[in-house]
Design an enzyme around this catalytic site. Structure first.
Site, PDB file in Angstrom:
ATOM      1  N   LYS A  79      52.809  43.790  30.454  1.00  0.00           N
ATOM      2  CA  LYS A  79      51.475  43.474  30.969  1.00  0.00           C
ATOM      3  C   LYS A  79      50.467  44.459  30.381  1.00  0.00           C
ATOM      4  O   LYS A  79      50.802  45.618  30.130  1.00  0.00           O
ATOM      5  CB  LYS A  79      51.532  43.577  32.507  1.00  0.00           C
ATOM      6  CG  LYS A  79      50.285  43.136  33.249  1.00  0.00           C
ATOM      7  CD  LYS A  79      50.519  43.208  34.764  1.00  0.00           C
ATOM      8  CE  LYS A  79      49.305  42.790  35.576  1.00  0.00           C
ATOM      9  NZ  LYS A  79      49.567  42.808  37.042  1.00  0.00           N
ATOM     10  N   SER A 154      48.224  38.602  39.482  1.00  0.00           N
ATOM     11  CA  SER A 154      47.513  38.947  38.265  1.00  0.00           C
ATOM     12  C   SER A 154      48.401  39.027  37.023  1.00  0.00           C
ATOM     13  O   SER A 154      47.877  39.026  35.916  1.00  0.00           O
ATOM     14  CB  SER A 154      46.803  40.285  38.449  1.00  0.00           C
ATOM     15  OG  SER A 154      47.750  41.324  38.628  1.00  0.00           O
ATOM     16  N   SER A 178      51.273  40.394  42.749  1.00  0.00           N
ATOM     17  CA  SER A 178      50.987  40.040  41.357  1.00  0.00           C
ATOM     18  C   SER A 178      52.183  39.827  40.442  1.00  0.00           C
ATOM     19  O   SER A 178      52.008  39.371  39.315  1.00  0.00           O
ATOM     20  CB  SER A 178      50.067  41.073  40.724  1.00  0.00           C
ATOM     21  OG  SER A 178      48.748  40.798  41.116  1.00  0.00           O
TER      22      SER A 178
HETATM   23  N1  GLN Z   1      46.071  38.916  44.251  1.00  0.00           N
HETATM   24  C1  GLN Z   1      46.050  40.212  44.837  1.00  0.00           C
HETATM   25  C2  GLN Z   1      44.714  40.852  44.621  1.00  0.00           C
HETATM   26  O1  GLN Z   1      43.864  40.237  44.086  1.00  0.00           O
HETATM   27  C3  GLN Z   1      47.179  41.049  44.316  1.00  0.00           C
HETATM   28  C4  GLN Z   1      46.902  41.736  43.046  1.00  0.00           C
HETATM   29  C5  GLN Z   1      48.069  42.541  42.551  1.00  0.00           C
HETATM   30  O2  GLN Z   1      49.158  42.489  43.097  1.00  0.00           O
HETATM   31  N2  GLN Z   1      47.812  43.315  41.520  1.00  0.00           N
HETATM   32  O3  GLN Z   1      44.487  41.968  44.983  1.00  0.00           O
END
Ligand code: GLN
Length: 486
Positions: A79, A154, A178
């Protein structure tokens, strides 16, 4: 079966047996990643040359009988928020555009020391804030099952890359879901390890008390292989934990789930839950019962506050972590007439809307007049949520739930931030409580993958993987999406 359809486990065996070389394998994945990423935007950069050099070096080691590990020569993707020395890491943000890592993240270094080949870096929401991989400076990633839809987020680039067969494994990061949520939406396996199991050193921080690095793969066995390579104590992360022998990931899987007590939280199966998703998750539970598991209904009375707690604590930590990007110490500078003007312009232009929103919310909940009402209160409720799980794990060994409340939605389909936040309803608790969690496919709803989430007590990652593996064996292989190259 083509090389690109093989799992990490199978590639590793083939390399060991001399069935094929790493160069040949990496060449094939590079070829497919170019074609498929052009359709989905899974990768933001593919490392043609360095990947081939690493693959040749691996083949050479093997020829001399000096393979570094079972992962030697196996391609992996990272990532865009993980540091790989000499390569860009931009966290999909304008403020880090062009940033080149000076060192390897610990998890990345461990993969390098195991001989893994780095195939490229994958797309993500800016600074990992989002559930759809749409807020990236590189543009959105598309779901390989339906390119009109989001891959989740994400770590949507890592999930899409694995699901479409561009790479057999990728690393992601999970702060509120994420890794697990994009894995669910793309039909991949995603593991968030127990907080402290994998070092966060060299991960561009989002919310430090919640962040954890973990694998996205096509099978549970592969997730276990990657976890074993990256886990373990690291002096560079103050929250890193020395693993006890009894926490180890099993060397061998036992089939069946005899006597394993599986809790179904009644709060997670409310009447509002999508009936298709409920049906698939309950069918998975029934299958596990058939394999010897005992199902019990459990209570998580404070679960309904988890999302609110997360969306107070996370922005507070975000606002602190992102303070360093001022254009002086870190981040691309946008010059103005004076210092404050430079800060303003740097941060105003460098951060996207969602990142700025969270920084503002974070500053608000930490400000002296509101700290007690928001930040401190959220910390108190965090303890209650931890307590809920402690009580629940007195009655059951593992907890089963859906990973996400819906299948992948259309690009642009959740324009308001609140509806996007609601997509995290089942995943944030594991981060708030620091628990290990996995998502693995349990079926299709209207042709789109649905994820099953399994949570366990702290450092029970091995048991979570073992149960997921047993279910996966009973479920049978989960196929690839229809070919992208038409
Ligand atoms: N979707 C969640 C957020 O927007 C989780 C993001 C993540 O785990 N990095 O914060």
């Amino acid at each position: 079966m083509g090389l690109s359809e093989l799992t990490v486990e199978r590639i590793s065996r083939g390399l060991k047996a001399g069935e094929f070389g790493s160069e040949e394998t990496v060449r094939e994945f590079l070829r497919l990643a170019e074609i498929r990423s052009a359709k989905t935007g899974s990768f933001v950069e593919i490392y043609g040359q360095s990947a081939l050099e690493e693959a040749r070096a691996s083949d050479e080691r093997r020829r001399q009988g000096k393979a570094l590990s079972d992962l030697d020569g196996v391609p992996v993707a990272l990532k865009d928020n993980l540091l790989l020395a000499g390569k860009r890491a931009e966290a999909a943000s304008a403020i880090l555009r062009g940033y080149v890592s000076a060192y390897d993240a610990t998890a990345v270094r461990r993969l390098r020391e195991a001989g893994a080949v780095f195939l490229g870096r994958t797309n993500m929401d800016e600074f990992a804030m989002g559930s759809s991989t749409e807020t990236s400076i590189h543009g959105p990633t598309r779901n390989p099952w339906d390119t009109e839809r989001v891959p989740g987020g994400s770590s949507g680039g890592s999930a899409a890359a694995v699901a479409e067969g561009s790479v057999p494994a990728a690393l992601g990061s999970d702060t509120g879901g994420s890794i697990r949520q994009p894995a669910a939406m793309c039909g991949a396996v995603g593991l968030k390890p127990t907080y402290g199991r994998v070092s966060r050193y060299g991960l561009i921080a989002m919310a430090s008390s919640l962040d954890q690095i973990g694998p996205l793969t096509r099978t549970v066995g592969d997730a276990a292989i990657i976890l074993k390579a990256i886990e373990g104590w690291d002096g560079a992360d103050s929250n890193s934990v020395r693993l006890k022998p009894e926490w180890a990931v099993p060397e061998r899987w036992t089939d069946g789930l005899k006597g394993v007590r599986i809790g179904l939280p009644k709060e997670y199966f409310s009447s509002e839950l999508d009936p298709d998703i409920r049906g698939l998750v309950m069918a998975a539970a029934a299958k596990m019962e058939g394999m010897g598991a005992e199902l019990t209904e459990i209570d998580l009375p404070h679960a309904k506050y988890a999302l609110s707690v997360y969306y107070v604590l996370m922005p507070a930590e975000v606002s602190a972590n992102l303070a360093r990007f001022d254009g002086v110490r870190y981040g691309n500078r946008a010059e103005a007439d004076d210092l404050v003007g430079t800060y303003r312009r740097t941060r105003g232009q460098g951060f996207g809307v969602e990142v700025r929103r969270r920084i503002m919310v974070g500053n608000y909940v930490l400000s002296s007049g509101y700290y007690g009402d928001y930040y401190r209160k959220a910390q108190q409720v965090r303890r209650l949520i931890v307590g809920d799980f402690r009580l629940a794990f007195g009655k059951c060994d593992l907890i089963l739930s859906p990973t996400a409340p819906s299948v992948a939605w259309k690009l642009g389909g959740k324009a308001d931030s609140m509806s996007m936040y609601l997509a995290d309803i089942f995943t944030v608790s594991a981060n708030v409580a620091g628990l290990p969690g996995i998502s693995l496919p349990c079926g299709l709803s209207n042709g789109l993958p649905v994820g099953l989430q399994i949570l366990g007590p702290h450092f029970s990652d091995g048991n979570v993987l073992a149960a997921a593996h047993a279910y996966e064996q009973a479920r049978g292989p989960f196929g690839f999406p229809p070919p992208l190259e038409g």
